[in-house]
Design an enzyme around this catalytic site. Structure first.
Site, PDB file in Angstrom:
ATOM      1  N   LYS A   1       4.830 -43.607  14.737  1.00  0.00           N
ATOM      2  CA  LYS A   1       6.262 -43.426  15.038  1.00  0.00           C
ATOM      3  C   LYS A   1       7.120 -44.398  14.235  1.00  0.00           C
ATOM      4  O   LYS A   1       8.109 -44.006  13.635  1.00  0.00           O
ATOM      5  CB  LYS A   1       6.545 -43.669  16.535  1.00  0.00           C
ATOM      6  CG  LYS A   1       5.800 -42.779  17.483  1.00  0.00           C
ATOM      7  CD  LYS A   1       6.151 -43.089  18.938  1.00  0.00           C
ATOM      8  CE  LYS A   1       5.768 -44.497  19.361  1.00  0.00           C
ATOM      9  NZ  LYS A   1       4.315 -44.743  19.370  1.00  0.00           N
TER      10      LYS A   1
ATOM     11  N   ARG B   1      10.229 -43.547  27.099  1.00  0.00           N
ATOM     12  CA  ARG B   1       8.790 -43.556  27.346  1.00  0.00           C
ATOM     13  C   ARG B   1       8.461 -43.059  28.745  1.00  0.00           C
ATOM     14  O   ARG B   1       7.286 -42.998  29.115  1.00  0.00           O
ATOM     15  CB  ARG B   1       8.271 -44.984  27.199  1.00  0.00           C
ATOM     16  CG  ARG B   1       7.578 -45.271  25.882  1.00  0.00           C
ATOM     17  CD  ARG B   1       7.060 -46.688  25.949  1.00  0.00           C
ATOM     18  NE  ARG B   1       6.016 -46.984  25.026  1.00  0.00           N
ATOM     19  CZ  ARG B   1       6.211 -47.499  23.819  1.00  0.00           C
ATOM     20  NH1 ARG B   1       7.414 -47.702  23.356  1.00  0.00           N
ATOM     21  NH2 ARG B   1       5.164 -47.799  23.078  1.00  0.00           N
TER      22      ARG B   1
ATOM     23  N   ARG C   1      -3.653 -52.512  12.178  1.00  0.00           N
ATOM     24  CA  ARG C   1      -2.206 -52.723  12.013  1.00  0.00           C
ATOM     25  C   ARG C   1      -1.914 -54.214  11.858  1.00  0.00           C
ATOM     26  O   ARG C   1      -2.461 -55.048  12.556  1.00  0.00           O
ATOM     27  CB  ARG C   1      -1.451 -52.174  13.230  1.00  0.00           C
ATOM     28  CG  ARG C   1       0.037 -52.560  13.204  1.00  0.00           C
ATOM     29  CD  ARG C   1       0.908 -51.630  13.991  1.00  0.00           C
ATOM     30  NE  ARG C   1       0.643 -51.639  15.424  1.00  0.00           N
ATOM     31  CZ  ARG C   1       1.297 -50.875  16.292  1.00  0.00           C
ATOM     32  NH1 ARG C   1       2.232 -50.035  15.878  1.00  0.00           N
ATOM     33  NH2 ARG C   1       0.995 -50.929  17.569  1.00  0.00           N
TER      34      ARG C   1
ATOM     35  N   ARG D   1      -0.898 -57.968  16.361  1.00  0.00           N
ATOM     36  CA  ARG D   1      -0.222 -58.098  17.651  1.00  0.00           C
ATOM     37  C   ARG D   1      -1.238 -58.275  18.770  1.00  0.00           C
ATOM     38  O   ARG D   1      -2.261 -57.619  18.782  1.00  0.00           O
ATOM     39  CB  ARG D   1       0.615 -56.836  17.910  1.00  0.00           C
ATOM     40  CG  ARG D   1       2.016 -56.907  17.333  1.00  0.00           C
ATOM     41  CD  ARG D   1       2.697 -55.574  17.287  1.00  0.00           C
ATOM     42  NE  ARG D   1       2.652 -54.825  18.545  1.00  0.00           N
ATOM     43  CZ  ARG D   1       3.174 -53.608  18.691  1.00  0.00           C
ATOM     44  NH1 ARG D   1       3.769 -52.995  17.669  1.00  0.00           N
ATOM     45  NH2 ARG D   1       3.105 -52.996  19.848  1.00  0.00           N
TER      46      ARG D   1
ATOM     47  N   ARG E   1      -2.945 -49.172  27.111  1.00  0.00           N
ATOM     48  CA  ARG E   1      -1.724 -48.540  26.613  1.00  0.00           C
ATOM     49  C   ARG E   1      -1.890 -47.029  26.474  1.00  0.00           C
ATOM     50  O   ARG E   1      -0.947 -46.274  26.710  1.00  0.00           O
ATOM     51  CB  ARG E   1      -1.314 -49.177  25.285  1.00  0.00           C
ATOM     52  CG  ARG E   1      -0.826 -50.602  25.481  1.00  0.00           C
ATOM     53  CD  ARG E   1      -0.774 -51.359  24.193  1.00  0.00           C
ATOM     54  NE  ARG E   1       0.240 -50.855  23.306  1.00  0.00           N
ATOM     55  CZ  ARG E   1       0.301 -51.155  22.012  1.00  0.00           C
ATOM     56  NH1 ARG E   1      -0.599 -51.934  21.468  1.00  0.00           N
ATOM     57  NH2 ARG E   1       1.273 -50.691  21.278  1.00  0.00           N
TER      58      ARG E   1
END
Ligand code: ADP
Ligand code: ADP
Ligand code: ZN
Length: 213
Positions: free
Chosen positions: A13, A88, A127, A160, A171
């Site tokens: 996204k 969300r 990431r 992260r 998540r």
């Protein structure tokens, strides 16, 4: 043009929102980025949000909705924006719709970047994020010129905390339970568009451009 990016954590996204933002000159509004900036600056909002983010849970709607509505009321959002990571939950979507309706406005496109859970852990563990400028990379799919250093601003990159596999699992569960129902919500409103998020990021972007143009 008001665009919403839907998709699992790590679906791409943010990557697509940044490309849309550049091509169409729309501000990229990411609630995750706003929370992380607040954490970095040690604000009260940041302290509160961090409790939830570290657990892979959603920050409560009340708090999230307020910061989002404040952000889109800024002058740069007058002609539209790309929302990344908001809404969300169904209640968040309802608040946004109500606010837009009051302005005689609406969401134009809700783009669902579709990536199955199997691909997500891989995406997240690779990431790398720049805490200074918000740029995002991937060790394999979007590497920096110099390992561990942001191409855009030269800061060091981090993995992260919430991208570690244990938290990613939580998540994904939260995503399926609380966020996925938004796909049907926007489909019913007639603004849902689906793109295959498993292909190369430039191909994903091409599909999005054909939808928007
Ligand atoms: P991702 O890149 O995985 O989609 P984000 O950067 O959008 O993640 O969000 C990171 C975390 O920030 C979320 O796991 C959640 O705790 C919090 N967060 C971001 N946006 C929202 C939102 N709209 N509602 C509730 N929590 C949010
Ligand atoms: P989200 O905002 O949905 O959490 P990101 O845009 O941050 O997702 O992407 C998650 C990770 O996957 C990043 O490391 C990014 O560079 C990488 N990525 C994004 N799109 C693709 C793609 N189409 N193919 C491979 N990797 C991708
Ligand atoms: Zn940077």
């Amino acid at each position: 043009m008001k665009i919403i990016m839907l998709g699992a954590p790590g679906a791409g996204k943010g990557t697509q929102a940044k490309m849309i933002s550049e091509k169409y000159g729309l501000p990229h509004v990411s609630t995750g980025d706003i929370f992380r900036a607040n954490i970095k600056n040690g604000t009260e909002l940041g302290k509160e949000a961090k409790k939830y983010m570290d657990q892979g849970q959603l920050v409560p709607d009340e708090l999230t909705v307020k910061i989002l509505l404040d952000r889109v009321a800024q002058p740069d959002c007058k002609n539209g924006y790309v929302l990344d990571g908001f809404p969300r939950t169904i209640p968040q979507a309802e608040v946004l719709d109500k606010a837009l309706t009051e302005l005689g406005d609406k969401v134009d496109f809700a783009i669902n970047v579709d990536v199955p859970d199997e691909n997500i852990i891989n995406r997240m563990s690779g990431r790398r994020a720049c805490v200074t400028c918000g740029a995002t990379y991937h060790v394999v799919y979007a590497p920096t010129k110099v390992e561990g250093v942001c191409d855009k601003c030269g800061s060091n990159l981090i993995l992260r905390d919430d991208d570690k596999p244990e938290t990613v699992k939580a998540r994904l569960e939260v995503y399926h339970k609380q966020t996925q129902p938004l796909i049907e919500y926007y489909d019913k409103k007639g603004v849902l568009k689906e793109v295959d998020g498993t292909v190369d990021m430039h191909e994903v972007f091409n599909s999005i451009v054909s939808i928007l143009s």
